[in-house]
Design an enzyme around this catalytic site. Structure first.
Site: not given
Ligand code: NDP
Ligand code: 2IT
Length: 444
Positions: A126, A166
């Protein structure tokens, strides 16, 4: 002290001021006690859990960019390459002022098990930045994205680490980042997913997280002899996940009466008008007050409040820890039967426990929102074979994946005597796959 409790203590001590990371680790490790306890000597010898909770690599860098007035700004960029046991690191990039290393680590840790659940060969990672895209011009967004990628491009690649969208990172940002990657590395490759259709993106990736959430919600309800048709749903968020969750819920015959953004929320007794919501959020990039202006029957409220609305199904699709114990109690009092997470860890630990103890069906985000990253992996496959599949082909693969995920997490929970506990089922099923691959590859 048990091995698991030792590791939880260690994580808290070595990673201070990272409460979301502690929360994510606690939730996963608590679920896998039964496996760890049965293999404690071997796992300790191999430092299995230490390797699981420590990222393989953390990258932190300066992101200087110039605004439209000619002033320079500096943000912090991150990429956490958490675990590559089952494939190249895969996971989104979050652009939001609340981003810090603890947030990225919680998301990266969740991503390991989520990606394993998809059944596809992708590891966990991430990234993101504390940059706030709100109110910025396209030029400023481009300036930031190019600077961010100028550094990030040294660490990623189609076979090493494949970022995606995201919160705050959508098609526009992915486009600017892809352009800069190609320019600096001279490679036109599937290094990012969520790309535009004209340069290697996959049909149905935009819809995938929201649609996938509804495919698994439908599978859950059918398994409990409930028809989603005619049910009332409340959704939080008004971004990528929320919009396509609302769209698919309506296609399946449910009525969705709420959505929200960071300043307020909408109650629309006639059902959310998705075309209007898309226009406001995807085209105009405006606030939800614009929704009320166009739909006089709807109510706009400042602040938070969607969980107060009576519903059968609740779908949190905005951000972490947005559904608290009080909200859970209200949902129960209002007769809600299921909560399925579209966002990552939107339900607090206390709220999750309350829902589970009070007979409300609950699917955690790592299972219920994995349709997004699963379809990203399908985009990687299409890029590798230099072909594009039809919308129907990708969508039907997505549906099959979500139904499989539901079957696997149900079976895992049952196998360990926790039938109906989908948190345990998801963590165990994800962990077993990663464990197997880690064991086979030696101490690395
Ligand atoms: P978007 O940026 O498209 O939308 C986020 C939405 O949530 C917006 O409506 C935003 O409001 C609201 N929001 C964000 N932060 C906050 C906050 N701190 N408080 C209140 N509201 C907030 O993001 P996505 O829809 O892509 O992501 C939503 C969630 O789903 C995240 O948890 C993400 O990690 C998760 N997720 C996303 C996937 C994807 O494919 N995109 C895949 C799997 C999970 P505003 O517009 O006012 O900021
Ligand atoms: O949280 C997530 O799974 C995402 N933001 C999507 C990641 C991806 O690589 O598509």
């Amino acid at each position: 002290m048990s091995y698991i409790d030792e590791i939880i203590e260690q994580v808290i001590e070595k990673n201070p001021d990272e409460p979301e990371f502690h929360q994510a680790v606690r939730e996963v490790l608590d679920s896998i006690r039964v496996i760890v306890d049965a293999n404690e000597a071997q796992f300790r010898r191999d430092a299995l859990l230490e390797r699981l909770v420590n990222p393989e690599r953390q990258i932190k860098f300066r992101v200087p960019w110039i605004d439209d007035q000619g002033n320079a700004h500096v943000n912090t960029g991150y990429r956490v390459q958490f675990n590559s046991a089952i494939g190249p690191y895969k996971g989104g990039l979050r652009l939001h002022p609340s981003v810090n290393i603890g947030i990225i680590k919680f998301l990266g840790f969740e991503q390991i098990f989520k990606n394993a659940l998809t059944g596809l060969p992708i590891g966990g990672g991430k990234g993101g930045s504390d940059f706030d895209p709100k109110g910025k011009s396209d030029r400023e967004i481009m300036s930031f994205c190019q600077s961010f990628m100028s550094e990030l491009c040294k660490y990623i690649g189609a076979d090493t680490d494949v970022p995606a969208g995201d919160i705050g990172t959508g098609a526009r940002e992915i486009g600017y980042m892809f352009g800069q990657y190609k320019r600096l590395r001279g490679l036109f490759e599937g290094v990012l997913t969520g790309k535009g259709l004209s340069y290697g993106g996959s049909l149905a990736r935009t819809e995938a997280t929201g649609y996938g959430l509804l495919y698994i919600t439908d599978a859950l309800l059918r398994d409990h002899n409930v028809d989603i048709k005619g049910k009332t749903a409340v959704v939080s968020g008004a971004g990528n996940v929320a919009i396509y969750a609302i769209e698919k819920a309506q296609q399946l015959g449910a009525k969705v009466v709420t959505c929200s953004d960071s300043t307020g929320w909408i109650y629309d007794p006639d059902g959310i008008d998705v075309a209007l919501l898309k226009d406001i959020k995807e085209v105009r990039r405006a606030r939800l007050t614009a929704y009320k202006d166009a739909r006089p029957n709807a109510e706009y409220h400042e602040g938070r409040g969607v969980w107060q609305v009576k519903c059968d199904v609740a779908l949190p699709c905005a951000t972490q820890n947005e559904l608290t114990l009080d909200d859970a109690k209200q949902l129960k009092a209002n007769g809600c039967i299921a909560v399925c997470e579209g966002a990552n860890m939107p339900t607090t630990e206390e709220a999750t426990k309350f829902l589970q103890e009070n007979g409300i069906l609950f699917i955690p985000g790592k299972a219920s929102n994995c349709g997004g990253v699963a379809t990203s992996a399908l985009e990687m496959s299409q890029n590798s074979e230099r072909l594009s599949w039809s919308f129907e082909e990708v969508d039907s693969k997505l549906k099959g994946i979500m139904e499989n995920v539901y079957a696997n997490i149900s079976a895992a929970a049952k196998k360990y005597g926790m039938e109906g506990n989908y948190v345990a089922g998801a963590n165990i099923a994800g962990f077993e796959k990663v464990l197997n691959a880690m064991n086979a590859q030696g101490i690395v």
